[in-house]
Write a protein that holds these residues in place. Structure first.
Motif, PDB file in Angstrom:
ATOM      1  N   CYS A  30       0.760  -1.425   0.099  1.00 32.20           N
ATOM      2  CA  CYS A  30       0.080   0.091  -0.046  1.00 32.20           C
ATOM      3  C   CYS A  30       0.924   1.280   0.119  1.00 32.20           C
ATOM      4  O   CYS A  30       2.172   1.500   0.751  1.00 32.20           O
ATOM      5  CB  CYS A  30      -0.713   0.117   1.256  1.00 32.20           C
ATOM      6  SG  CYS A  30      -1.703   1.570   1.426  1.00 32.20           S
TER       7      CYS A  30
ATOM      8  N   CYS B 257       0.386   3.002   4.066  1.00 30.89           N
ATOM      9  CA  CYS B 257       0.688   2.359   5.253  1.00 30.89           C
ATOM     10  C   CYS B 257       1.667   1.363   5.020  1.00 30.89           C
ATOM     11  O   CYS B 257       2.198   0.690   5.903  1.00 30.89           O
ATOM     12  CB  CYS B 257      -0.505   1.805   6.033  1.00 30.89           C
ATOM     13  SG  CYS B 257      -1.301   0.329   5.398  1.00 30.89           S
TER      14      CYS B 257
ATOM     15  N   THR C  28       1.408  -1.788   4.162  1.00 30.31           N
ATOM     16  CA  THR C  28       1.161  -3.217   4.418  1.00 30.31           C
ATOM     17  C   THR C  28       0.677  -3.872   3.096  1.00 30.31           C
ATOM     18  O   THR C  28       0.540  -2.926   1.924  1.00 30.31           O
ATOM     19  CB  THR C  28       0.015  -3.420   5.555  1.00 30.31           C
ATOM     20  OG1 THR C  28      -1.206  -2.532   5.115  1.00 30.31           O
ATOM     21  CG2 THR C  28       0.343  -3.039   6.780  1.00 30.31           C
TER      22      THR C  28
ATOM     23  N   CYS D 151      -6.913  -1.211   0.752  1.00 32.63           N
ATOM     24  CA  CYS D 151      -5.847  -1.512   1.605  1.00 32.63           C
ATOM     25  C   CYS D 151      -6.950  -1.963   2.956  1.00 32.63           C
ATOM     26  O   CYS D 151      -7.673  -1.354   3.380  1.00 32.63           O
ATOM     27  CB  CYS D 151      -5.063  -0.462   2.123  1.00 32.63           C
ATOM     28  SG  CYS D 151      -3.986  -0.802   3.362  1.00 32.63           S
TER      29      CYS D 151
ATOM     30  N   CYS E  29      -5.514   0.329   6.068  1.00 34.62           N
ATOM     31  CA  CYS E  29      -5.763   1.994   6.259  1.00 34.62           C
ATOM     32  C   CYS E  29      -6.949   2.277   5.383  1.00 34.62           C
ATOM     33  O   CYS E  29      -7.276   3.471   5.450  1.00 34.62           O
ATOM     34  CB  CYS E  29      -4.455   2.864   5.951  1.00 34.62           C
ATOM     35  SG  CYS E  29      -4.011   2.780   4.262  1.00 34.62           S
TER      36      CYS E  29
ATOM     37  N   CYS F 210      -6.894   2.720   2.195  1.00 35.29           N
ATOM     38  CA  CYS F 210      -6.346   3.490   0.866  1.00 35.29           C
ATOM     39  C   CYS F 210      -6.767   2.647  -0.439  1.00 35.29           C
ATOM     40  O   CYS F 210      -6.888   1.466  -0.416  1.00 35.29           O
ATOM     41  CB  CYS F 210      -4.848   3.519   0.863  1.00 35.29           C
ATOM     42  SG  CYS F 210      -4.005   4.007  -0.397  1.00 35.29           S
TER      43      CYS F 210
HETATM   44 ZN    ZN Z   1      -2.510   1.249   3.730  1.00 32.07          ZN
END
Ligand code: ZN
Length: 298
Positions: free
Chosen positions: A214, A217, A219, A231, A234, A236
Motif C-alpha cells: 500500500c 501504510c 502493508t 487496503c 488503512c 487507501c
Molecule cells: Zn494502507
C-alpha cells in the motif's frame, strides 16, 4: 536562484524498501532519514532568499581523492557560504571541544566536519581560479533542539535565530554577474553521483518479502475488486494499474540488473494478480523483446 536541487536520496529510499520488505532492521534508517528531513526543512526555509544568490543543494565534491559533502552552498557577490544542516533533537551539551548527550558521551564534533569541508572547498576553488572568502554555518533547524554551552560560537545558528539569519542574508544589495554563474555551473558539473548500492548490504530477490505494498501504510494489498485495490489496513484505494506500476518501479530500484518478466513480476506481486493482467499492464508501459522464456520488458 537554485542551480542544483537536492538530489533524491536513493540510498535512503532503497533502505526503506529493504526495511519494509524485511531485509534490514528498522533502526537501519533512522539517522539517515532524520538528516534528510532536516535538509528538506532547510531547503524550504531558504526559498525565502531573494534572487541575489546562487544556491546548490546536496553537493558531493572531491579534491585530490578526498570527498566532501556540502548540504547547501550559497554563492553571494563577494563570498561563499557553506551551510551544514543538523536535525538534532533533544538536549545536547558542549564543553570545551566535546559534544555529548545524556546517553552518548562521545559525539563527533560537527564543527570539525565543517572545517574539513571548508578547507577542501577552498583548495578546490583555488584550483579553479577563484579566491572567494568562505563562511561556514552549522544550522540547527529542529525546534526541539537545545545546546547547553557556556561559550558562543558565531558559526552556530540555533532554531530561534533562523529568521534573523535569513534577514541578514536578504539585506545583501549586490547583484551577481556571469562569473558567479560560471562558478555555480562548474561546481554543479563537478558534483559526483554515487551509486546508491555500494553502501547497502547485499540482498537477493529470494530473501525479500513479496507483495504489492500500500502506498500509504505499506502493508500488503490482499484483495482486489473491480480493478481497485482497497487496503485492508488503512482503507487507501488504488487502481490495479497504478499499484502494479508503482511496485514494478520499486522492483527496478531494488534489482536494477534483474530482467522484468511476467513471471518475475507475478512472484514480486505475491501472486495477487493474474499473469494475464500483469502482461496487459506491462505491455502498456514497456516494450516486450525476445520470445518464450527469454522474453522480457524494457
Ligand atoms: Zn494502507
Amino acid at each position: 536562484m537554485i542551480i542544483q536541487q537536492r538530489p533524491e536520496p536513493l540510498e535512503l529510499i532503497i533502505s526503506c524498501f529493504l526495511v519494509e520488505r524485511l531485509v534490514l532492521p528498522e533502526n537501519h534508517i533512522t539517522s539517515n532519514e532524520k538528516g534528510y528531513e532536516g535538509e528538506l526543512r532547510s531547503d524550504k526555509w531558504l526559498e525565502n532568499l531573494t534572487d541575489n544568490w546562487l544556491v546548490l543543494h546536496g553537493l558531493l565534491l572531491e579534491n585530490h581523492g578526498s570527498r566532501f559533502q556540502i548540504d547547501t552552498l550559497i554563492i553571494a557577490h563577494e563570498k561563499i557560504y557553506i551551510l551544514d544542516v543538523k536535525n538534532y533533537e533533544g538536549d545536547y551539551y558542549l564543553e570545551d571541544d566535546k559534544w555529548f548527550t545524556k546517553t552518548n558521551s562521545n559525539l563527533k564534533n560537527p564543527l570539525h566536519q565543517l572545517i574539513r569541508c571548508e578547507t577542501l572547498l577552498r583548495k578546490l576553488l583555488l584550483e579553479l581560479g577563484y579566491n572567494y572568502p568562505i563562511e561556514t554555518y552549522l544550522i540547527f533547524n529542529n525546534p526541539e533542539f537545545h545546546l547547553y554551552t557556556t561559550t558562543t560560537n558565531p558559526s552556530i545558528v540555533f532554531p530561534a535565530q533562523l529568521n534573523r539569519f535569513l534577514k541578514i542574508l536578504n539585506t545583501h544589495p549586490l547583484k551577481l554577474n556571469s562569473k558567479h554563474l560560471k562558478l555555480a555551473n562548474q561546481l554543479a558539473s563537478l558534483h559526483i553521483v554515487e551509486s546508491p548500492y555500494t553502501r547497502l548490504p547485499p540482498y537477493t530477490f529470494e530473501q525479500i518479502k513479496k507483495g504489492l505494498l500500500c502506498p500509504d501504510c505499506r502493508t500488503v494489498f490482499l484483495e482486489v475488486g473491480n480493478g481497485i485495490f482497497i487496503c485492508g489496513h488503512c482503507g487507501c484505494r488504488e487502481s490495479v494499474d497504478a499499484a502494479l506500476m508503482r511496485n514494478v518501479k520499486e522492483y527496478r530500484m531494488l534489482f536494477p540488473d534483474r530482467k522484468i518478466t511476467t513471471k518475475h513480476i507475478f512472484e514480486w506481486c505475491g501472486y495477487v494478480l493474474s499473469k494475464k493482467t500483469i502482461r496487459r499492464i506491462l505491455l502498456m508501459h514497456y516494450r516486450l523483446i525476445g520470445h518464450g522464456v527469454s522474453s522480457h520488458y524494457i
